[in-house]
Design a protein around this motif. Sequence first.
Motif, PDB file in Angstrom:
ATOM      1  N   UNK A  58     -10.157   0.961   2.304  1.00  0.00           N
ATOM      2  CA  UNK A  58      -8.343   0.997   1.845  1.00  0.00           C
ATOM      3  C   UNK A  58      -7.899   2.136   2.370  1.00  0.00           C
ATOM      4  N   UNK A  59      -7.647   2.038   3.756  1.00  0.00           N
ATOM      5  CA  UNK A  59      -7.114   3.308   4.300  1.00  0.00           C
ATOM      6  C   UNK A  59      -6.161   2.820   5.639  1.00  0.00           C
ATOM      7  N   UNK A  60      -5.480   3.931   6.161  1.00  0.00           N
ATOM      8  CA  UNK A  60      -4.720   3.514   7.392  1.00  0.00           C
ATOM      9  C   UNK A  60      -5.420   4.193   8.632  1.00  0.00           C
ATOM     10  N   UNK A  69      -4.857  -1.101   4.674  1.00  0.00           N
ATOM     11  CA  UNK A  69      -4.038  -0.121   3.703  1.00  0.00           C
ATOM     12  C   UNK A  69      -3.921  -0.579   2.436  1.00  0.00           C
ATOM     13  N   UNK A  70      -4.152  -1.960   2.154  1.00  0.00           N
ATOM     14  CA  UNK A  70      -4.016  -2.670   1.236  1.00  0.00           C
ATOM     15  C   UNK A  70      -5.091  -3.803   0.805  1.00  0.00           C
ATOM     16  N   UNK A  71      -5.483  -3.781  -0.376  1.00  0.00           N
ATOM     17  CA  UNK A  71      -6.470  -5.072  -0.695  1.00  0.00           C
ATOM     18  C   UNK A  71      -5.779  -6.166  -0.639  1.00  0.00           C
ATOM     19  N   UNK A  72      -4.602  -6.283  -0.728  1.00  0.00           N
ATOM     20  CA  UNK A  72      -3.928  -7.606  -0.741  1.00  0.00           C
ATOM     21  C   UNK A  72      -2.862  -7.708   0.430  1.00  0.00           C
ATOM     22  N   UNK A 123      -7.574  -9.903   0.189  1.00  0.00           N
ATOM     23  CA  UNK A 123      -8.581  -9.593   1.477  1.00  0.00           C
ATOM     24  C   UNK A 123      -9.440  -9.081   1.038  1.00  0.00           C
ATOM     25  N   UNK A 124      -9.609  -8.009  -0.039  1.00  0.00           N
ATOM     26  CA  UNK A 124     -11.011  -7.632  -0.670  1.00  0.00           C
ATOM     27  C   UNK A 124     -12.053  -8.878  -1.031  1.00  0.00           C
ATOM     28  N   UNK A 125     -11.559  -9.842  -1.713  1.00  0.00           N
ATOM     29  CA  UNK A 125     -12.237 -10.977  -2.292  1.00  0.00           C
ATOM     30  C   UNK A 125     -12.760 -11.756  -1.045  1.00  0.00           C
TER      31      UNK A 125
END
Length: 503
Positions: free
Chosen positions: A107-109, A67-70, A94-96
């Motif tokens: 980025x989704x649930x 849900x979030x890149x961090x 998390x993205x990096x």
Amino acid sequence: MRTSRPSGRPASSSLVRAEPNSSRGFGAGPSRPLRVILAGGGHSHLAVLEDWQRNPLKGTERILVTPSSRMIYSGMLPGWIEGLYRRSELEIDIRSLAAATDIQVIEDEVAALDADAKLLTLSSGKILDYDVLSLGVGGHLELSAFSGIKALRPVRPIGRFMEQWEKFERSVAQSGPSQIAVVGGGAAGTELAFAVASRFQDNPVPPRIVLITGQDGLLAGHACGVRERARVALEGRGVEIQQTDLEVGEGGQLLHNGGSARFDLVIAATGSNPPRWLADSSLMLGPGGGVSIGADLQSRSHREVFAAGDVSERADRRLARSGVHAVKAGPILAANLRSFVRGDKLRPYSPRKRTLYLLSTGDRNAILSWGSLSVQGSWVWHLKDWIDRRFVMHFQRLAVSGRADLRRTTLARAMLSPSVVRTALQVSLVVGTCLNAINQGDELLSGEAVSWGRIALNYLVPFLVASFSGARARQTMESAMPFRRSKATETNRSDPFDQETST
């Protein structure tokens, strides 16, 4: 055990299914890669991402749905409320971390799962098919009992709670809050009550803070000594402890002690439950609604599905839902995903009998518990601070460096490693004893006065020399290796510094 109801969605998929080449896993065929999906960016999947950085999972297409890149590390949230940490010190990119090894990040649930058809539906409506699925989505707070409370602020999702907390602080910057309630008597609720009390303790008129624990009371399941220490510390900070269940009256007021009150803020920290969509996933579920898994973290009904953390339930033993198990299960999950793809044997996750709990009590103090043992003080908080920062900074560095194999062990870390220390102690014992026998043997045998400083020095110098030599040898070996060995491929060793993450 029970099996969830099938969702009834069609099993159509654009991905041609790979056939298993063994009783346990799939073989990545030459025609196309297997699709491996990590659902959730929590603690257990951090270890998987690290493992894939160190040793890419060849022959696979890898997708991370989060849900979030961090990811925000929950163990440091109370300290952030107190003002001891900046938000950036809690966050892991998390993205990096994922991008370094060609992992697609969405980025989704997760909104639904059809395990029979191997289809994962996201909140955006997108449907993903998979060959291997790992569930690490965590749980959700059950908020039906809080209906009608306008001042409600659930502690999860943590990112949203932090934004709401900052807005709340701005809204009461002039007058200050008058009444704050924390609902939840577990470690999360207790730490938050301490943090809130510490945050506003210097106000001209400190707010009234109430901790509503429920009928189970404060820190149910913890040792009596820990519960008593926490109770005394809470009362010392002026926090009211109410061992009652939450009741909401008209207008969203909380009912307690025979009366009612309207609070400026109500923080919900009542524990985590498995996501509701599991009920229609076709997966076998445990009594608590989580994915029923074995010791190898594999679903008992669908062998291509793995799960760890709050979304899962062990069928062979009862484990409390806690962050420490998600962290410790992570390396085993990473190893078993790799083994499953290769068709190799899976390994079990064997939790320790006792868990180290470090409970922050505000103002840089904390309570430590290990089984029935409990102590408290500022040194415990500094230990917790060191462990928390070490965990977050480890993954922050991996995200920045882009390749886990570039991170070499520092000289100081290598000198303090258990294997180096153990060898250095053995060398020190032998060499130091020989030196003392040669230099002061006559004095020792005759009973004459000896120089204890020299005796100590004769043991210390060989210890330091052996430690330095062992550490440099370890660094040299690492430099010669193309990859550092992943923790996921090592044995599941217990670490005395693994601690419970509470929030």
